[in-house]
Write an enzyme that holds these catalytic residues in place. Structure first.
Site, short mmCIF file in Angstrom:
data_model
loop_
_atom_site.label_atom_id
_atom_site.label_comp_id
_atom_site.label_asym_id
_atom_site.label_seq_id
_atom_site.Cartn_x
_atom_site.Cartn_y
_atom_site.Cartn_z
N ASN A 277 2.26 8.84 -1.88
CA ASN A 277 1.57 8.21 -2.07
C ASN A 277 3.63 7.47 -3.05
OD1 ASN A 277 1.88 10.04 -4.37
ND2 ASN A 277 0.87 8.65 -5.92
N GLY B 37 -0.43 16.38 -5.42
CA GLY B 37 -1.43 16.44 -4.01
C GLY B 37 -2.49 16.52 -5.51
N GLU C 113 1.99 19.55 -9.49
CA GLU C 113 1.55 18.37 -9.62
C GLU C 113 0.12 17.80 -9.29
OE1 GLU C 113 3.08 17.10 -12.11
OE2 GLU C 113 4.57 18.78 -12.42
N CYS D 105 -0.23 8.21 -9.57
CA CYS D 105 -0.73 9.37 -9.68
C CYS D 105 -1.38 8.80 -11.79
CB CYS D 105 -0.27 10.99 -9.26
SG CYS D 105 1.71 11.23 -10.77
P1 NAD Z 1 -1.40 14.08 0.79
O1 NAD Z 1 -2.83 14.32 1.85
O2 NAD Z 1 0.11 13.57 1.04
O3 NAD Z 1 -1.92 15.85 0.67
C1 NAD Z 1 -0.44 16.71 0.14
C2 NAD Z 1 0.09 17.76 0.48
O4 NAD Z 1 -0.99 18.69 0.85
C3 NAD Z 1 0.61 16.97 2.33
O5 NAD Z 1 1.69 17.28 2.66
C4 NAD Z 1 -0.91 18.09 3.12
O6 NAD Z 1 -0.05 18.17 4.55
C5 NAD Z 1 -0.85 18.83 2.23
N1 NAD Z 1 -2.20 19.38 2.70
C6 NAD Z 1 -4.10 18.70 2.56
N2 NAD Z 1 -4.08 19.59 2.69
C7 NAD Z 1 -4.06 20.99 3.34
C8 NAD Z 1 -4.77 22.01 3.16
N3 NAD Z 1 -5.54 21.83 3.26
N4 NAD Z 1 -3.88 23.55 2.87
C9 NAD Z 1 -2.73 23.10 2.92
N5 NAD Z 1 -1.64 21.82 2.80
C10 NAD Z 1 -2.84 20.72 3.05
O7 NAD Z 1 -1.87 13.92 -0.80
P2 NAD Z 1 -2.99 13.74 -1.49
O8 NAD Z 1 -3.28 15.17 -1.97
O9 NAD Z 1 -3.96 12.59 -1.28
O10 NAD Z 1 -2.30 13.17 -2.74
C11 NAD Z 1 -3.15 11.95 -4.11
C12 NAD Z 1 -3.70 13.03 -5.39
O11 NAD Z 1 -2.09 13.91 -5.44
C13 NAD Z 1 -3.91 12.03 -6.38
O12 NAD Z 1 -5.02 13.37 -7.11
C14 NAD Z 1 -2.93 12.03 -7.59
O13 NAD Z 1 -3.62 11.61 -8.29
C15 NAD Z 1 -1.95 13.21 -6.89
N6 NAD Z 1 -0.46 12.69 -7.35
C16 NAD Z 1 0.36 14.02 -8.14
C17 NAD Z 1 1.25 13.56 -8.62
C18 NAD Z 1 2.15 14.10 -9.09
O14 NAD Z 1 3.15 13.97 -9.67
N7 NAD Z 1 1.84 15.02 -9.90
C19 NAD Z 1 2.03 13.05 -7.82
C20 NAD Z 1 1.98 12.01 -6.48
C21 NAD Z 1 0.28 12.37 -6.00
#
Ligand code: NAD
Length: 455
Positions: free
Chosen positions: A114, A187, A209, A243
């Site tokens: 994001n 994530g 995070e 997020c």
């Molecule tokens: P995403 O799909 O980009 O996944 C994050 C990372 O995890 C990627 O690099 C991906 O390759 C890896 N990944 C995905 N599935 C995996 C698996 N099964 N095994 C290992 N690695 C894997 O991002 P997302 O999860 O859709 O992100 C959205 C979430 O992140 C929301 O809940 C949002 O609130 C949170 N977020 C938090 C912050 C923060 O700073 N606290 C910032 C941004 C987003």
């Protein structure tokens, strides 16, 4: 190169002590700033391609965010890395005690889509500031930014210390089998559990995070126009994919209508009559997420927006009232452009509502009632809070960023990031002066008495 070979190479370099050198760290941090500023247009284009990010948003929340972070960290790095003196009790006198921050080794940074630039480079700034090596794994769901990072990092940064690995689940799964010294993951909570279990095999510390539903309580004492403007900005920034965006609002019955009207007016003022044509409004990252968000439209009553175009990844800025509390809209993190307004009987009920739902990443309140505000700060556990605003705590470089409980663990930004990726080593230094023999055997009543006295 195989991933374990990359890690071995970085670990060897770490062992040369080069990365412990403060001038090396400063130079690498400046190189990160150069990387983003000299390639600003390419990053703005890539962010447009991946998320249709409006230029101003992309510049403010990604490019300049990273550049400012470098400035702040470089300014304080010498101080942060100095030994931190603590007092030494009589029993260990003469002696000097201090905390010596030391780097941990090689850190794996896994980014989310994001804010695909900020979410890998801001952690990298903290990781390098603390004197570590790093492997960066940008999100595959923002492929244009990922490709650009993979192209530029080797050009600007010390390749012996920093590597980029591109890829998705398969590549990350393989990386996670390796014995890193720290893993930083941004994530969702489900994948965070996979990351943490993989880290447990090597007893690797993790920084997670994550997200969740960040609530906003609005009191009738709040200035409705200013409140609506700040919330509308924070909610529809990056088309709701932030997020720390407000997830839902908690308001009394009499406030629902005036607030809906004020929010609708802000949507019009910010994005015009047709937000779909506005250059100030972004898109959802992909069709799968767009469909997921559009599915929420049936979980309440739409009072503004409600349009979607899955093919072009568009979700209109949407306000919903009377959402069903057990629907996905109110149980999942929305992470999209829908803003539900929940009617609540009182401030106490609002606190109860929030407390029943797991510690959020952010918890916001808009109120002129100082007692209420104090109670919110004291009683509501959350990663971060803003009073009478949303998101903007993130623009204060000295405020740590991170969740608590289900919204994450560990913090970064400024000194918190430096400390997070350092080991704070305790050191006691003593000269070769003869000790009072009180702690040495043979023990006696007199020695015990003396110890009790000097303790
Ligand atoms: P995403 O799909 O980009 O996944 C994050 C990372 O995890 C990627 O690099 C991906 O390759 C890896 N990944 C995905 N599935 C995996 C698996 N099964 N095994 C290992 N690695 C894997 O991002 P997302 O999860 O859709 O992100 C959205 C979430 O992140 C929301 O809940 C949002 O609130 C949170 N977020 C938090 C912050 C923060 O700073 N606290 C910032 C941004 C987003």
């Amino acid at each position: 190169m195989a991933y374990n070979a990359i890690l071995t190479k970085l670990n060897h370099y770490f062992d040369t002590n080069t990365t412990r050198n403060i001038s090396w760290r400063q130079q690498q941090l400046q190189a990160i700033k150069q990387l983003v500023l000299e390639n600003e247009q390419d990053f703005l284009n890539a962010l447009q391609e991946d998320l249709a990010k409006p230029t101003l948003e992309a510049w403010l929340t990604e490019v300049s965010y990273v550049a400012n972070d470098v400035d702040h960290v470089c300014k304080h790095l010498n101080n942060w890395s100095k030994p931190r003196k603590v007092s030494t009790p009589l029993v260990v006198q003469p002696g000097k005690s201090f905390i010596k921050p030391e780097p941990q080794g090689t850190v794996l940074i896994i980014g989310a889509w994001n804010y695909p630039l900020q979410l890998v480079l801001a952690p990298l700034i903290a990781v390098i500031a603390a004197g570590n090596c790093a492997i960066i794994k940008p999100s595959e769901l923002a492929p244009a930014v990922s490709t650009l990072i993979a192209k530029l990092v080797p050009k600007y940064l010390d390749n012996n210390a920093i590597s980029v690995v591109e890829g998705g689940v398969e590549e990350t799964t393989e990386l996670l089998t390796l014995p890193f010294n720290h893993i930083m993951y941004t994530g969702n909570g489900q994948v965070a559990r996979i990351v943490m279990s993989a880290a447990a095999k090597h007893l690797t510390p993790v920084t997670l995070e994550l997200g969740g539903k960040s609530p906003v309580y609005i009191d009738k004492s709040a200035d409705i126009t200013i409140t609506a403007q700040r919330i509308a900005w924070g909610k529809w920034l990056n088309a709701g994919q932030t997020c720390i965006a407000p997830d839902y609002l908690l308001v009394s019955k009499e406030l629902v209508e005036p607030l809906s009207i004020a929010l609708k007016a802000q949507i019009k003022a910010m994005f015009g009559d047709e937000p779909k044509n506005s250059k100030s409004y972004g898109r959802v990252v992909n069709q799968r997420h767009c469909q997921r968000i559009a599915n929420y439209f049936t979980d309440g009553e739409i009072v503004a927006g409600g349009e979607s175009d899955i093919e072009s990844c568009y979700i209109a800025p949407t306000i919903m009232i009377n959402p069903s509390l057990d629907s996905a809209l109110m149980t999942d993190e929305i992470f999209g452009a829908i803003l539900p307004i929940v009617t609540i009987e009182s401030f106490d009920k609002a606190k109860e509502f929030v407390k029943q739902r797991g510690k959020p990443l952010s918890a916001y309140i808009f109120s002129r009632d100082t007692q209420q505000v104090e109670q919110w700060i004291n009683e509501i556990s959350a990663g971060n809070q803003c009073i009478n605003d949303v998101i903007m705590f993130n623009a204060v470089p000295d405020l740590p960023f991170g969740g608590t409980g289900p919204s994450g663990m560990g913090q970064y930004s400024g000194k918190a990031g430096f400390d997070n990726f350092s080991h704070l080593k305790s050191v006691l230094k003593r000269p070769f002066l003869k000790d009072l023999p009180v702690r040495f055997a043979p023990y006696s009543k007199l020695k015990l008495k003396l110890l009790r006295f000097i303790r």
